[in-house]
Design a protein around this motif. Sequence first.
Motif, PDB file in Angstrom:
ATOM      1  N   LEU A 203      26.708   9.736 -12.467  1.00 48.77           N
ATOM      2  CA  LEU A 203      26.241   9.959 -13.842  1.00 48.77           C
ATOM      3  C   LEU A 203      24.853  10.567 -13.855  1.00 48.77           C
ATOM      4  N   ARG A 204      24.025  10.148 -12.953  1.00 48.16           N
ATOM      5  CA  ARG A 204      22.681  10.740 -12.895  1.00 48.16           C
ATOM      6  C   ARG A 204      22.790  12.225 -12.591  1.00 48.16           C
ATOM      7  N   ARG A 205      23.609  12.543 -11.601  1.00 50.57           N
ATOM      8  CA  ARG A 205      23.746  13.955 -11.253  1.00 50.57           C
ATOM      9  C   ARG A 205      24.337  14.773 -12.392  1.00 50.57           C
ATOM     10  N   ALA A 206      25.339  14.206 -13.054  1.00 49.89           N
ATOM     11  CA  ALA A 206      25.950  14.927 -14.166  1.00 49.89           C
ATOM     12  C   ALA A 206      24.891  15.227 -15.226  1.00 49.89           C
ATOM     13  N   GLY A 207      24.026  14.247 -15.486  1.00 46.57           N
ATOM     14  CA  GLY A 207      22.973  14.438 -16.476  1.00 46.57           C
ATOM     15  C   GLY A 207      21.956  15.471 -16.022  1.00 46.57           C
ATOM     16  N   ALA A 208      21.494  15.341 -14.799  1.00 44.55           N
ATOM     17  CA  ALA A 208      20.453  16.235 -14.287  1.00 44.55           C
ATOM     18  C   ALA A 208      20.978  17.669 -14.180  1.00 44.55           C
ATOM     19  N   PHE A 209      22.196  17.808 -13.744  1.00 47.12           N
ATOM     20  CA  PHE A 209      22.825  19.109 -13.582  1.00 47.12           C
ATOM     21  C   PHE A 209      22.940  19.808 -14.938  1.00 47.12           C
ATOM     22  N   THR A 210      23.401  19.081 -15.908  1.00 47.79           N
ATOM     23  CA  THR A 210      23.572  19.662 -17.240  1.00 47.79           C
ATOM     24  C   THR A 210      22.221  20.048 -17.823  1.00 47.79           C
ATOM     25  N   LYS A 211      21.237  19.225 -17.579  1.00 48.03           N
ATOM     26  CA  LYS A 211      19.889  19.534 -18.060  1.00 48.03           C
ATOM     27  C   LYS A 211      19.415  20.864 -17.474  1.00 48.03           C
ATOM     28  N   LEU A 212      19.678  21.075 -16.171  1.00 46.76           N
ATOM     29  CA  LEU A 212      19.273  22.341 -15.542  1.00 46.76           C
ATOM     30  C   LEU A 212      19.970  23.528 -16.191  1.00 46.76           C
TER      31      LEU A 212
END
Lengths: 153, 734
Positions: free
Chosen positions: B134-143
């Motif tokens: 979930l952290r990666r999904a959030g960070a990735f989308t933010k990028l």
Amino acid sequence: MAIIQLTINNEKYEGEFDTNMPLLWALRDAIGLTGTKFGCGIAQCGACTVLLDGKAIRSCGITVQSSIGKDIQTIEGVEDSMYRSLQQAWIEEQVPQCGYCQSGQIMSAIGLIKSNPNPTEKQILDAMSGNICRCGTYPRILKAIKSFIKSNP
Amino acid sequence: METNGSRREFLKRTGLASGGLIVGLNFLESCVGEIVQNNTFPNLEPLQVLENGFDSIGAIEITDFLQIRPDGHIFLNLTKYEMGQGVSTGLSSILAEELEADWEKIHVRYIKSSVSESDTTGGSTSTLLHWDLLRRAGAFTKLLLIDAAAKQWTVYKDQCYAENGYVHQHGSNLKLGYGELVGSIVVPKDYRTLFAEVPLKYKSNFKLIGKNLKSKIIPDIVTGKHPFSIDVRLPKMKYAAVLRCPVFKGQLINFDSTEALNISGVEQIVPIKLDTSDNIRDGIAVIANSTWAAFQGKLALKAKWDLGVNAGVEHGKFVADCYKKLTIDEGTETLSIGKFDESEADEFISHSYEFPYQHHACMEPLNATSHFKGDSCEMWVGTQSADKIITNIEKHLGIPKERIKINCHPSGGGFGLRYSSEYALESMVVSKAAGGELVKMCYSREDDIKFDHLNPFELNKHRIGLKNGKPLSWELKSVMANWGGVLGWMYYNIPKLSASQIMVEGFTQVGAWRSVMANAEGFSTECFIDEVAHELNRDPLEFRLSLLPRNAMVDFKHSYKCNISRLRGALELVAKRGHWGKTMSKSSGQGIAVYPYMHGNGYGATVAEVAIVNDMIKVTKVTTAIDCGLVVNPDQVKQQAEGGVVWALSAIFYGGTEYIDGVVERSNFHDNKVLRIDETPEIEVHICQNDEPQPWGVGEVAGPPTYAAVCNAIYAATGKRVRKLPIARTYSQL
Ligand code: FES
Ligand code: FES
């Protein structure tokens, strides 16, 4: 079966009901007010609590026939009532977990406060002891009721 | 809905996912158009997801989890089942943290599962398993959002930053909302690398994680709108109730439905029969126009059963046999650490502890709504394992997995019961038997109790070998009714540790029950160690601490190594906050206990206070300390711990079951009692400070040490040892 009119949350509902059907099932299956929950069917758990002429009763234990002409209040009507702030207290204290028992808990609490606006802790516990919560939210239920009473003296 | 290969693959190939995680991923449908309040009925139509991941209204779906809509509202598809443990809120806050989203605009949706890779939820593992993803999904989308904004402004990416649902430009007032940017997001070709390598925030920069964010589902609960499966209403839906064979594995011989069919509202009556391999009992289904009519019809049915082998099981004899086995049977060894020669010891202490069968009694009785359509089917259900439901439908009804659609609803309590899938399968079988009617099949409370998957009966014998008062060996032998296996979490530093188990056949179906075998073993281990401490004239806390060396890690060959520092930390904290050793008045006492929960790598410790008041045994206060690693939401941790304590207290006073000729005698809340508000003690929860890099399990940590803390407190108050649950409510019956 008979054509019957019920007054629920200040609205009239007319339909063909089996007059022996418990009010609980008329609300849930026939009328579609599913906020009132089925937990035991024998007045042991409180999940089905509604107000009948202002008093908290177990809707699994009263027939449609005996509900005719009464003022029935269910959880769906609370938002538009003066007890909206009790729901707020429930949110403030983050009471529910799974939430299944909570309609009944809130209706029982309203019933208590209506009959006794300033209950002692012992009176709260007595009044709420008919409502089971398997998730164990009891300490927070107590807190929420106390905080409501404090801000609505 | 079809499986979208590329996006599935996307998650598979990132290499982030451990095996468990891939299995854990559901392919989730997206949802339509205008913003609706989260969790609103009826189910929304699926949204067409086009090749590039964009849909017809310009929303983008990033991975299976997340959808950002043009108005800036963000929908998280829950890949774990909500049953009151708080995943809706906990998991969305993890995502929102890295996404730099506006918390108020995050909404949760429930799983619609149509593929075999559905998930299970349990073991206190949801948060810890999804933390990284979930952290990666959030960070990735933010990028991606930052990229899109930088392009619009024709500036470099590093001139932009994201905050509270907007991308901002450094040194200017320019900002663009996430919703405004979704239309111009471009997913780069090397997105897999990007996803795998995306930088994550430092703990010190967390804004949401660690805060007492309010639950996403409570507003719907307090207004009666939370969408439990029992509340599903669909056009042309019928209601069903099933009369089941009262004895496990018995069979239907014949039945008479004449009277039942005369009941107003009853429409059809059909027999149900499957092979019993998945615990479906023979039964007769009543289809009616209301639940009430179906229940009435069921009561009017006359059935003749061949009760089968389990009709002969007698509880007293069963228990006596278990005790006998404990003394004569060697058992199968499951743990052996260290060496020990019996002759080295100058003293042995040994006691046995009995943990009974336990009922779940979730507040929402089991139910499922099913539509059998011949070569496909659809179901609406609250479950902990849609995967099992799908597998069983395929196996028993021959519908291919791809054509089975499960709409997962939040549950009114799961506690392990909703791992089992036979109620769901049964409802589909009823739909089929009724000629493809859409039916909502609901258990009465009596059904829910009588056909429960009980927590298995477990008998534990502990034996400790000592020399000059120093423990040299510790053995645990366990007899258990056909489920699970002994955990053998033997965390005290004793040179020789060994565990063994003996499986016996019980009278009925068993299953997972909140904290599973940690209940029985936590109870027995911590009552036993207390007895040993007393027999050696040692303070129960000091004795435990002397056997818990700091910095030790013990390997039980379980998911995680047992971290003795964390265990010890919980014990020390609870001793301090629970005022261990304070002077208690007459007829009252304190008890202490600690226990790890290795399925989720969480550690719990409890101090209980008990007083005998007018002969009643009253638990007056319970203080609990929990180490669950990095804390996502302290208030939710406390909620779960409070719930775990109440759960254990119910089992201490009211647990167990009685059966005669294989039929469960209890039937409803008058005889299957659970704790009520007026019996609930003050519960205080403390969370251990720790440096763990991630969250660990919470939901099942507080229960196990509660049993022993209460029983040890009873001993302190009365001098009587409890070695068997449930216990009487009064001192004179103890
Ligand atoms: S359903 Fe009415 S009290 Fe339980
Ligand atoms: S909140 Fe789950 S039963 Fe009360």
